[in-house]
Design a protein around this motif. Structure first.
Motif, mmCIF file in Angstrom:
data_model
loop_
_atom_site.group_PDB
_atom_site.id
_atom_site.type_symbol
_atom_site.label_atom_id
_atom_site.label_comp_id
_atom_site.label_asym_id
_atom_site.label_seq_id
_atom_site.Cartn_x
_atom_site.Cartn_y
_atom_site.Cartn_z
ATOM 1 N N ASP A 1 0.848 -1.195 0.000
ATOM 2 C CA ASP A 1 0.000 0.000 0.000
ATOM 3 C C ASP A 1 0.888 1.252 0.000
ATOM 4 O O ASP A 1 1.296 1.736 1.059
ATOM 5 N N PHE A 2 1.196 1.761 -1.205
ATOM 6 C CA PHE A 2 2.061 2.936 -1.330
ATOM 7 C C PHE A 2 1.236 4.215 -1.197
ATOM 8 O O PHE A 2 0.210 4.389 -1.861
ATOM 9 N N ILE A 3 1.727 5.114 -0.348
ATOM 10 C CA ILE A 3 1.091 6.419 -0.169
ATOM 11 C C ILE A 3 2.169 7.475 -0.352
ATOM 12 O O ILE A 3 3.196 7.455 0.348
ATOM 13 N N ILE A 4 1.955 8.368 -1.290
ATOM 14 C CA ILE A 4 2.928 9.408 -1.617
ATOM 15 C C ILE A 4 2.345 10.769 -1.261
ATOM 16 O O ILE A 4 1.252 11.124 -1.724
ATOM 17 N N PHE A 5 3.088 11.526 -0.460
ATOM 18 C CA PHE A 5 2.710 12.903 -0.152
ATOM 19 C C PHE A 5 3.672 13.831 -0.898
ATOM 20 O O PHE A 5 4.892 13.715 -0.754
ATOM 21 N N GLU A 6 3.102 14.750 -1.684
ATOM 22 C CA GLU A 6 3.933 15.623 -2.520
ATOM 23 C C GLU A 6 3.380 17.046 -2.508
ATOM 24 O O GLU A 6 2.306 17.297 -1.966
ATOM 25 N N ASN A 7 4.128 17.955 -3.125
ATOM 26 C CA ASN A 7 3.683 19.340 -3.125
ATOM 27 C C ASN A 7 3.693 20.016 -4.487
ATOM 28 O O ASN A 7 3.162 21.123 -4.634
ATOM 29 N N ASP A 8 4.296 19.371 -5.508
ATOM 30 C CA ASP A 8 4.354 20.069 -6.798
ATOM 31 C C ASP A 8 4.470 19.138 -8.004
ATOM 32 O O ASP A 8 4.982 19.544 -9.055
ATOM 33 N N LEU A 9 4.033 17.904 -7.897
ATOM 34 C CA LEU A 9 4.162 16.976 -9.017
ATOM 35 C C LEU A 9 3.230 17.354 -10.160
ATOM 36 O O LEU A 9 2.089 17.779 -9.939
ATOM 37 N N SER A 10 3.721 17.191 -11.368
ATOM 38 C CA SER A 10 2.888 17.420 -12.547
ATOM 39 C C SER A 10 2.013 16.201 -12.807
ATOM 40 O O SER A 10 2.234 15.124 -12.233
ATOM 41 N N GLU A 11 1.046 16.358 -13.677
ATOM 42 C CA GLU A 11 0.191 15.218 -14.025
ATOM 43 C C GLU A 11 1.011 14.112 -14.681
ATOM 44 O O GLU A 11 0.757 12.924 -14.464
ATOM 45 N N LEU A 12 2.017 14.503 -15.469
ATOM 46 C CA LEU A 12 2.881 13.504 -16.097
ATOM 47 C C LEU A 12 3.678 12.747 -15.046
ATOM 48 O O LEU A 12 3.830 11.520 -15.134
ATOM 49 N N ASP A 13 4.182 13.470 -14.048
ATOM 50 C CA ASP A 13 4.889 12.808 -12.947
ATOM 51 C C ASP A 13 4.003 11.759 -12.294
ATOM 52 O O ASP A 13 4.435 10.637 -12.009
ATOM 53 N N LYS A 14 2.758 12.124 -12.043
ATOM 54 C CA LYS A 14 1.830 11.214 -11.365
ATOM 55 C C LYS A 14 1.525 9.994 -12.228
ATOM 56 O O LYS A 14 1.455 8.863 -11.729
ATOM 57 N N ILE A 15 1.362 10.212 -13.515
ATOM 58 C CA ILE A 15 1.090 9.095 -14.423
ATOM 59 C C ILE A 15 2.250 8.110 -14.417
ATOM 60 O O ILE A 15 2.061 6.883 -14.377
ATOM 61 N N LYS A 16 3.471 8.642 -14.445
ATOM 62 C CA LYS A 16 4.656 7.775 -14.423
ATOM 63 C C LYS A 16 4.723 6.962 -13.135
ATOM 64 O O LYS A 16 5.037 5.774 -13.148
#
Length: 231
Positions: free
Chosen positions: A43-58
């Motif tokens: 169960d991976f949970i990522i907390f971020e502050n500035d990821l692009s949509e492309l970053d998230k897709i990858k």
């Protein structure tokens, strides 16, 4: 509210990073996924502050077709603005995202225990073994680092927070974030603010993590020998 992704055999793994570390984090997650078991759920949970949509897709694509893997991404930068200006400062290679680990007990209050991993970590074994470590009444399971040169402000029990097993039940009651904020405001020149503040609060209270779970490049042969055989 964030709930466990799986009802059974759920192993929660938390990362916090920004766009500057997304490539490192992708490699870290991929390395972890190369050492999983079909008997567990990850169960991976990522907390971020500035990821692009492309970053998230990858990042989401790393799951591939694995039915026992979940990857969820949450932008939590708004939580920083709820605290006094100047509480969370970025400098050098440290980004604002490094502070999100202090928020984990609040963000993930529906979990009892979880693993936190720095985004530049390579995993060479199944983290289910790490998750199975018994914390007892300790707030963290963490690696206590060997002594550094005298000019580095570190006590002998200083622990590294790059890989942690976190006792969320205890840290919720202990109000980790609420206790950390006044220290961040008071001590503005800490070299590693998040790690240093956690050490101020919990040095001497942790359950030791075996070095093989957090082997760092600065562990020279001499220091490593001291760690493995202090006598």
């Amino acid at each position: 509210m964030i709930y466990p992704a799986f009802q059974n055999s759920n192993i929660p793994i938390v990362y916090t990073f920004d766009s500057a570390f997304v490539n490192y984090a992708s490699v870290s997650i991929k390395s972890l996924l190369c050492h999983t078991s079909t008997s567990n759920n990850y169960d991976f949970i990522i907390f971020e502050n500035d990821l692009s949509e492309l970053d998230k897709i990858k990042l989401l694509s790393l799951k591939e077709s694995k039915n026992n893997v979940s990857i969820r991404i949450y932008n939590t930068v708004h939580e920083l603005h709820k605290h006094p200006s100047g509480t969370f400062r970025s400098h050098a290679h440290l980004s604002i995202a490094t502070y999100f680990r202090l928020f984990i007990p609040n963000f993930l209050s529906n979990y009892s225990k979880l693993i936190y991993i720095d985004s530049d970590t390579i995993l060479l074994a199944d983290v289910a073994k790490l998750y199975s470590l018994d914390l007892g009444n300790a707030p963290f399971c963490a690696y206590v680092e060997p002594p550094y040169p005298a000019n580095y402000r570190m006590n002998k029990d200083h622990f590294n927070d790059g890989v942690l097993v976190m006792n969320i039940d205890l840290l919720k009651k202990d109000k980790l974030l609420e206790r950390a904020v006044p220290l961040l405001l008071k001590y503005k020149d800490l070299p590693l603010p998040g790690q240093d503040v956690i050490n101020m609060l919990y040095t001497g209270q942790i359950h030791p993590l075996p070095v093989e779970w957090n082997f760092c490049w600065h562990l020279t042969e001499r220091n490593l020998r001291k760690t493995l055989d202090p006598d």
